[in-house]
Structures are given as structure tokens and as C-alpha cells.
Design a protein around this motif. Structure first.
Motif, PDB file in Angstrom:
ATOM      1  N   TRP A  70     -16.658  33.568 -20.683  1.00  0.00           N
ATOM      2  CA  TRP A  70     -15.552  33.120 -19.919  1.00  0.00           C
ATOM      3  C   TRP A  70     -16.715  32.313 -18.610  1.00  0.00           C
ATOM      4  CZ3 TRP A  70     -11.112  32.207 -21.159  1.00  0.00           C
ATOM      5  CH2 TRP A  70     -10.298  32.859 -22.285  1.00  0.00           C
ATOM      6  N   ILE A  71     -15.954  31.336 -18.364  1.00  0.00           N
ATOM      7  CA  ILE A  71     -16.651  30.458 -17.291  1.00  0.00           C
ATOM      8  C   ILE A  71     -16.071  30.801 -15.728  1.00  0.00           C
ATOM      9  CG2 ILE A  71     -17.029  28.034 -16.331  1.00  0.00           C
ATOM     10  CD1 ILE A  71     -17.178  27.350 -19.411  1.00  0.00           C
ATOM     11  N   ASP A  72     -17.107  31.301 -14.920  1.00  0.00           N
ATOM     12  CA  ASP A  72     -16.827  31.577 -13.525  1.00  0.00           C
ATOM     13  C   ASP A  72     -17.158  30.631 -12.680  1.00  0.00           C
ATOM     14  OD1 ASP A  72     -19.016  32.696 -13.376  1.00  0.00           O
ATOM     15  OD2 ASP A  72     -18.603  34.628 -13.657  1.00  0.00           O
ATOM     16  N   THR A  73     -17.140  30.964 -11.399  1.00  0.00           N
ATOM     17  CA  THR A  73     -17.746  29.791 -10.374  1.00  0.00           C
ATOM     18  C   THR A  73     -19.286  29.835 -10.427  1.00  0.00           C
ATOM     19  OG1 THR A  73     -17.509  31.715  -8.633  1.00  0.00           O
ATOM     20  CG2 THR A  73     -15.558  30.333  -9.011  1.00  0.00           C
ATOM     21  N   GLN A  74     -19.758  30.953 -11.028  1.00  0.00           N
ATOM     22  CA  GLN A  74     -21.237  30.981 -11.045  1.00  0.00           C
ATOM     23  C   GLN A  74     -21.844  29.944 -11.922  1.00  0.00           C
ATOM     24  OE1 GLN A  74     -22.746  35.105 -11.391  1.00  0.00           O
ATOM     25  NE2 GLN A  74     -21.560  35.650  -9.733  1.00  0.00           N
ATOM     26  N   LEU A  75     -21.009  29.673 -13.072  1.00  0.00           N
ATOM     27  CA  LEU A  75     -21.528  28.588 -13.908  1.00  0.00           C
ATOM     28  C   LEU A  75     -21.323  27.159 -13.444  1.00  0.00           C
ATOM     29  CD1 LEU A  75     -20.447  30.617 -17.027  1.00  0.00           C
ATOM     30  CD2 LEU A  75     -22.708  30.317 -16.144  1.00  0.00           C
ATOM     31  N   GLU A  76     -22.252  26.648 -12.240  1.00  0.00           N
ATOM     32  CA  GLU A  76     -21.879  25.582 -11.595  1.00  0.00           C
ATOM     33  C   GLU A  76     -21.788  24.349 -12.465  1.00  0.00           C
ATOM     34  OE1 GLU A  76     -24.586  25.484  -8.586  1.00  0.00           O
ATOM     35  OE2 GLU A  76     -23.746  27.270  -7.421  1.00  0.00           O
ATOM     36  N   ILE A  77     -22.302  24.242 -13.461  1.00  0.00           N
ATOM     37  CA  ILE A  77     -22.414  22.952 -14.109  1.00  0.00           C
ATOM     38  C   ILE A  77     -21.326  22.762 -14.950  1.00  0.00           C
ATOM     39  CG2 ILE A  77     -23.827  21.327 -15.705  1.00  0.00           C
ATOM     40  CD1 ILE A  77     -25.030  22.144 -13.218  1.00  0.00           C
ATOM     41  N   ALA A  78     -20.968  24.055 -15.722  1.00  0.00           N
ATOM     42  CA  ALA A  78     -19.654  23.830 -16.480  1.00  0.00           C
ATOM     43  C   ALA A  78     -18.389  23.698 -15.468  1.00  0.00           C
ATOM     44  CB  ALA A  78     -19.542  25.269 -17.321  1.00  0.00           C
ATOM     45  N   GLN A  79     -18.464  24.092 -14.287  1.00  0.00           N
ATOM     46  CA  GLN A  79     -17.458  23.992 -13.384  1.00  0.00           C
ATOM     47  C   GLN A  79     -17.140  22.763 -13.148  1.00  0.00           C
ATOM     48  OE1 GLN A  79     -14.949  25.925 -11.936  1.00  0.00           O
ATOM     49  NE2 GLN A  79     -15.736  27.880 -12.599  1.00  0.00           N
ATOM     50  N   GLN A  80     -18.166  21.677 -13.393  1.00  0.00           N
ATOM     51  CA  GLN A  80     -17.953  20.237 -13.094  1.00  0.00           C
ATOM     52  C   GLN A  80     -16.942  19.853 -14.327  1.00  0.00           C
ATOM     53  OE1 GLN A  80     -21.678  18.104 -12.222  1.00  0.00           O
ATOM     54  NE2 GLN A  80     -22.422  19.938 -11.881  1.00  0.00           N
ATOM     55  N   HIS A  81     -17.122  20.134 -15.625  1.00  0.00           N
ATOM     56  CA  HIS A  81     -16.315  19.900 -16.653  1.00  0.00           C
ATOM     57  C   HIS A  81     -14.878  20.299 -16.296  1.00  0.00           C
ATOM     58  CE1 HIS A  81     -14.833  19.362 -20.585  1.00  0.00           C
ATOM     59  NE2 HIS A  81     -14.557  20.512 -20.931  1.00  0.00           N
ATOM     60  N   ILE A  82     -14.731  21.304 -15.733  1.00  0.00           N
ATOM     61  CA  ILE A  82     -13.340  21.843 -15.523  1.00  0.00           C
ATOM     62  C   ILE A  82     -12.740  21.290 -14.546  1.00  0.00           C
ATOM     63  CG2 ILE A  82     -12.093  23.886 -14.391  1.00  0.00           C
ATOM     64  CD1 ILE A  82     -14.033  25.884 -15.713  1.00  0.00           C
ATOM     65  N   HIS A  83     -13.556  20.680 -13.346  1.00  0.00           N
ATOM     66  CA  HIS A  83     -12.864  19.774 -12.458  1.00  0.00           C
ATOM     67  C   HIS A  83     -12.392  18.483 -12.977  1.00  0.00           C
ATOM     68  CE1 HIS A  83     -12.628  17.707  -8.672  1.00  0.00           C
ATOM     69  NE2 HIS A  83     -13.451  16.860  -9.190  1.00  0.00           N
ATOM     70  N   THR A  84     -12.959  18.133 -13.766  1.00  0.00           N
ATOM     71  CA  THR A  84     -12.703  16.992 -14.596  1.00  0.00           C
ATOM     72  C   THR A  84     -11.497  17.129 -15.399  1.00  0.00           C
ATOM     73  OG1 THR A  84     -14.911  16.084 -14.874  1.00  0.00           O
ATOM     74  CG2 THR A  84     -13.174  14.743 -16.221  1.00  0.00           C
ATOM     75  N   LEU A  85     -11.263  18.116 -15.932  1.00  0.00           N
ATOM     76  CA  LEU A  85     -10.238  18.564 -16.770  1.00  0.00           C
ATOM     77  C   LEU A  85      -8.983  18.625 -15.854  1.00  0.00           C
ATOM     78  CD1 LEU A  85     -11.325  21.189 -19.573  1.00  0.00           C
ATOM     79  CD2 LEU A  85     -10.856  18.484 -19.860  1.00  0.00           C
ATOM     80  N   LYS A  86      -9.104  19.169 -14.663  1.00  0.00           N
ATOM     81  CA  LYS A  86      -8.071  19.238 -13.645  1.00  0.00           C
ATOM     82  C   LYS A  86      -7.545  17.888 -13.271  1.00  0.00           C
ATOM     83  CE  LYS A  86      -9.344  23.798 -12.020  1.00  0.00           C
ATOM     84  NZ  LYS A  86      -9.651  24.526 -10.780  1.00  0.00           N
TER      85      LYS A  86
END
Length: 200
Positions: A70-86
């Protein structure tokens, strides 16, 4: 219609039309090469943390054999993808009134011989998943390596999608789909756009 921060390779008008007509859409060359490499490296660096997704509460499922993190806030690069999905979620809400207010996501690894049998991510509306997405991370993929996303669209037409690198598949979470047997290591980020609060 233009939405700030969506990558230029994301044709929003086409995505909206595809979802309306067929219940799915595909984005190729989704991100710049630099980002694609960075998120792949982040995934690879954390492979030792992945767990067997088929084991829930100590019980082994026979429907799937992949491994996830599961992707949490510590996985900063993957979080950028989640930001785009938002950002995409905002556009989907304006177009279809879906009420999406959250994104949940995990890295997924299918080792050789692993699969996910036919299922729906939101059967009979039992959870808040509205749109399912898969972003393929591996650097190369040959057609005979398997691992295809096989699914039935909203018009009951079957499709087989090759997991090409840097490709994103989006589809209604109530559509029947499977990940066919992989013959090579298959890496991705699976994410769901939800209209409730994420519960892991």
C-alpha cells in the motif's frame, strides 16, 4: 477542457468520451521518461516490503497470487501519481457527478506464474470504488509474456490489454476483469478513485 497539472499526453476529452461510451480508457506514454524511471526505482527499492495479496486474515485465497504494498506518504514518487489521479477525479466529477473524494493505491508485483482471476473491484456497489486504474511500471514488455488485463466493457464486449510500459488503464470498478498469468515480473500501481473514505 483543460485541467491544470494533468500531463500533456492525457487527452481529457478522449478519456471522458471513452468512459462514457465504453466504461474504460487507455493512456499511453502517460508520464515523462524521467518520472517513469523514478517511480519504477521506488517500487523496486521497496519490493522486500511487499506482502502476498492472496492472504487475508491468515486465509489463502485462490483467486489471486500477486504481491502488494500500500502506498503511504513515505512513497513520495508514487504520491505524485496519486496527486494526478486526484486532479483527474475532479474532472470526472464535473463530467459524470461521481462524487469521487479519495484515492487509494498500492504497488503490485506479479512474479512469473502469478495471476488474478476474474472479479469485480466493486461488485453490486458494495464499496466506494468508482473507477479502477492500473499504471504499468516495468521498462519493457513482450506480448508473449502474458500478464494482460482481460476485461468486459460496459457494452459486454471483451478486451485484452497488453501491460505496455508507461501505460495507464482506467475502467469502471464494477466491470468484470482479470490479470492473466504473467511470464515475467509485472510491476504496476493499482489505484481506485472512491466516493467514500479510504479504509485499508
Amino acid at each position: 477542457m483543460e485541467i491544470l497539472d494533468l500531463p500533456i499526453t492525457w487527452n481529457l476529452e478522449q478519456i471522458l468520451d471513452d468512459l462514457a461510451q465504453h466504461g474504460f480508457s487507455v493512456i499511453d506514454n502517460a508520464y515523462p521518461t524521467t518520472f517513469a524511471h523514478e517511480v519504477l526505482n521506488e517500487c523496486m527499492d521497496n519490493l522486500q516490503k511487499f506482502r502476498n495479496a492472496g492472504i487475508q486474515n491468515g486465509v489463502q485465497s485462490h483467486i489471486r497470487s500477486d504481491h502488494i504494498l500500500w502506498i503511504d506518504t513515505q512513497l513520495e514518487i508514487a504520491q505524485q501519481h496519486i496527486h494526478t489521479l486526484k486532479i483527474l477525479s475532479d474532472a470526472l466529477n464535473r463530467a459524470f457527478f461521481l462524487g469521487i473524494n479519495d484515492v487509494e493505491a498500492h504497488f503490485a508485483c506479479y512474479h512469473t506464474g502469478e495471476f488474478y482471476a476474474l472479479h469485480r473491484d466493486n461488485p453490486h456497489g458494495k464499496n466506494g470504488r468508482v473507477i479502477s486504474t492500473v499504471y504499468y511500471l516495468h521498462e519493457t514488455w513482450e506480448e508473449d509474456w502474458g500478464g494482460q488485463l482481460h476485461f468486459k466493457d460496459k457494452n459486454d464486449v471483451w478486451h485484452t490489454l497488453i501491460p505496455k510500459p508507461n501505460r495507464i488503464a482506467l475502467f469502471q470498478s464494477d466491470l468484470l476483469h482479470e490479470v492473466q498469468l504473467a511470464q515475467q515480473q509485472r510491476l504496476s500501481i493499482t489505484a481506485w478513485l472512491r466516493n467514500d473514505q479510504t479504509i485499508w
